[in-house]
Enzyme design. Sequence first.
Site, PDB file in Angstrom:
ATOM      1  N   HIS A  18       0.845  -1.211   0.000  1.00  0.00           N
ATOM      2  CA  HIS A  18       0.000   0.000   0.000  1.00  0.00           C
ATOM      3  C   HIS A  18       0.877   1.257   0.000  1.00  0.00           C
ATOM      4  O   HIS A  18       0.593   2.219  -0.720  1.00  0.00           O
ATOM      5  CB  HIS A  18      -0.886   0.043   1.258  1.00  0.00           C
ATOM      6  CG  HIS A  18      -1.923  -1.028   1.353  1.00  0.00           C
ATOM      7  ND1 HIS A  18      -2.064  -1.846   2.454  1.00  0.00           N
ATOM      8  CD2 HIS A  18      -2.896  -1.411   0.479  1.00  0.00           C
ATOM      9  CE1 HIS A  18      -3.074  -2.676   2.271  1.00  0.00           C
ATOM     10  NE2 HIS A  18      -3.593  -2.442   1.073  1.00  0.00           N
ATOM     11  N   LYS A  42     -15.349  -8.655   4.173  1.00  0.00           N
ATOM     12  CA  LYS A  42     -14.262  -9.035   5.084  1.00  0.00           C
ATOM     13  C   LYS A  42     -14.603  -8.678   6.527  1.00  0.00           C
ATOM     14  O   LYS A  42     -15.206  -7.637   6.778  1.00  0.00           O
ATOM     15  CB  LYS A  42     -12.966  -8.287   4.711  1.00  0.00           C
ATOM     16  CG  LYS A  42     -12.401  -8.634   3.351  1.00  0.00           C
ATOM     17  CD  LYS A  42     -11.174  -7.775   3.072  1.00  0.00           C
ATOM     18  CE  LYS A  42     -10.610  -8.020   1.684  1.00  0.00           C
ATOM     19  NZ  LYS A  42      -9.562  -7.043   1.339  1.00  0.00           N
ATOM     20  N   ARG A  95      -2.385  -6.189  -7.954  1.00  0.00           N
ATOM     21  CA  ARG A  95      -1.223  -7.087  -7.972  1.00  0.00           C
ATOM     22  C   ARG A  95      -1.270  -8.025  -9.164  1.00  0.00           C
ATOM     23  O   ARG A  95      -0.289  -8.249  -9.841  1.00  0.00           O
ATOM     24  CB  ARG A  95      -1.176  -7.901  -6.658  1.00  0.00           C
ATOM     25  CG  ARG A  95      -0.878  -7.053  -5.446  1.00  0.00           C
ATOM     26  CD  ARG A  95      -1.272  -7.731  -4.172  1.00  0.00           C
ATOM     27  NE  ARG A  95      -2.725  -7.889  -4.124  1.00  0.00           N
ATOM     28  CZ  ARG A  95      -3.424  -8.217  -3.054  1.00  0.00           C
ATOM     29  NH1 ARG A  95      -2.796  -8.468  -1.914  1.00  0.00           N
ATOM     30  NH2 ARG A  95      -4.727  -8.325  -3.104  1.00  0.00           N
ATOM     31  N   SER A 132      -2.723  -7.936   3.160  1.00  0.00           N
ATOM     32  CA  SER A 132      -3.062  -7.763   4.579  1.00  0.00           C
ATOM     33  C   SER A 132      -3.481  -9.103   5.190  1.00  0.00           C
ATOM     34  O   SER A 132      -3.163  -9.393   6.343  1.00  0.00           O
ATOM     35  CB  SER A 132      -4.212  -6.763   4.729  1.00  0.00           C
ATOM     36  OG  SER A 132      -3.857  -5.521   4.170  1.00  0.00           O
TER      37      SER A 132
HETATM   38  O1  PNS Z   1      -8.584  -3.126   0.779  1.00  0.00           O
HETATM   39  P1  PNS Z   1      -9.814  -3.694   0.148  1.00  0.00           P
HETATM   40  O2  PNS Z   1     -10.611  -4.522   1.139  1.00  0.00           O
HETATM   41  O3  PNS Z   1      -9.521  -4.460  -1.106  1.00  0.00           O
HETATM   42  O4  PNS Z   1     -10.691  -2.410  -0.260  1.00  0.00           O
HETATM   43  C1  PNS Z   1     -11.897  -2.560  -0.953  1.00  0.00           C
HETATM   44  C2  PNS Z   1     -12.713  -1.277  -0.878  1.00  0.00           C
HETATM   45  C3  PNS Z   1     -13.103  -1.001   0.573  1.00  0.00           C
HETATM   46  C4  PNS Z   1     -11.884  -0.129  -1.383  1.00  0.00           C
HETATM   47  C5  PNS Z   1     -13.948  -1.500  -1.755  1.00  0.00           C
HETATM   48  O5  PNS Z   1     -14.744  -2.493  -1.196  1.00  0.00           O
HETATM   49  C6  PNS Z   1     -14.751  -0.227  -1.962  1.00  0.00           C
HETATM   50  O6  PNS Z   1     -14.384   0.567  -2.811  1.00  0.00           O
HETATM   51  N1  PNS Z   1     -15.799  -0.040  -1.151  1.00  0.00           N
HETATM   52  C7  PNS Z   1     -16.594   1.170  -1.231  1.00  0.00           C
HETATM   53  C8  PNS Z   1     -18.032   0.920  -0.879  1.00  0.00           C
HETATM   54  C9  PNS Z   1     -18.905   1.461  -1.964  1.00  0.00           C
HETATM   55  O7  PNS Z   1     -19.022   2.638  -2.152  1.00  0.00           O
HETATM   56  N2  PNS Z   1     -19.535   0.501  -2.706  1.00  0.00           N
HETATM   57  C10 PNS Z   1     -20.383   0.783  -3.823  1.00  0.00           C
HETATM   58  C11 PNS Z   1     -19.614   1.057  -5.091  1.00  0.00           C
HETATM   59  S1  PNS Z   1     -19.468  -0.244  -6.172  1.00  0.00           S
END
Ligand code: PNS
Length: 161
Positions: A18, A42, A95, A132
């Site tokens: 990150h 998660k 990745r 993570s």
């Molecule tokens: O680190 P991660 O768990 O891969 O992050 C994923 C995350 C939290 C960035 C992703 O789930 C996200 O963008 N969530 C936002 C929630 C949202 O607005 N959802 C609707 C749009 S499709």
Amino acid sequence: MSKLAVYPGSFDPITLGHLDIIERSLEVFEHLQVVVVHNPGKEPFFTPAQRVQMVTESLAERNLLSRVTVSSLDSGLLTTYAKKLGATVMIKGFRTGVDIEYELPMARVNRDLTGIETVFLPSDPGNTHISSSLVKQVAALDGEISKYVTASVIRAFKTKG
Ligand code: PNS
């Protein structure tokens, strides 16, 4: 041209992968807002407050806090929040193709909803194995995680017990 980009994620915990994405984003954008978001898929190990603290301390270790702000989002659409902040771009690191498969529909929905564009940055090849989830598994089994996370994150795992 957007001067501010939002970099969202669970950051449970923030990894050196990150941090690499953050440092490289700062070569393209003047300011970055890291947003700690709940991922409904998660179950987090660290609380949102602990994750914000780990991100902030990790950025401080790299002297990045003058150009990076950290916040968390408890409810509501991420894109709505990003727009309120004045951002027009969201950064996502990937990745492998698996990450892209997961992120692509979200990027399209986010653009449909608010016009926010997603910029994908490929991870450094040396970081493709860092996640993570694996860091948490290794830490839970008392393994060495210093190759993958900052000193602040190591301290957070020790404090959490
Ligand atoms: O680190 P991660 O768990 O891969 O992050 C994923 C995350 C939290 C960035 C992703 O789930 C996200 O963008 N969530 C936002 C929630 C949202 O607005 N959802 C609707 C749009 S499709």
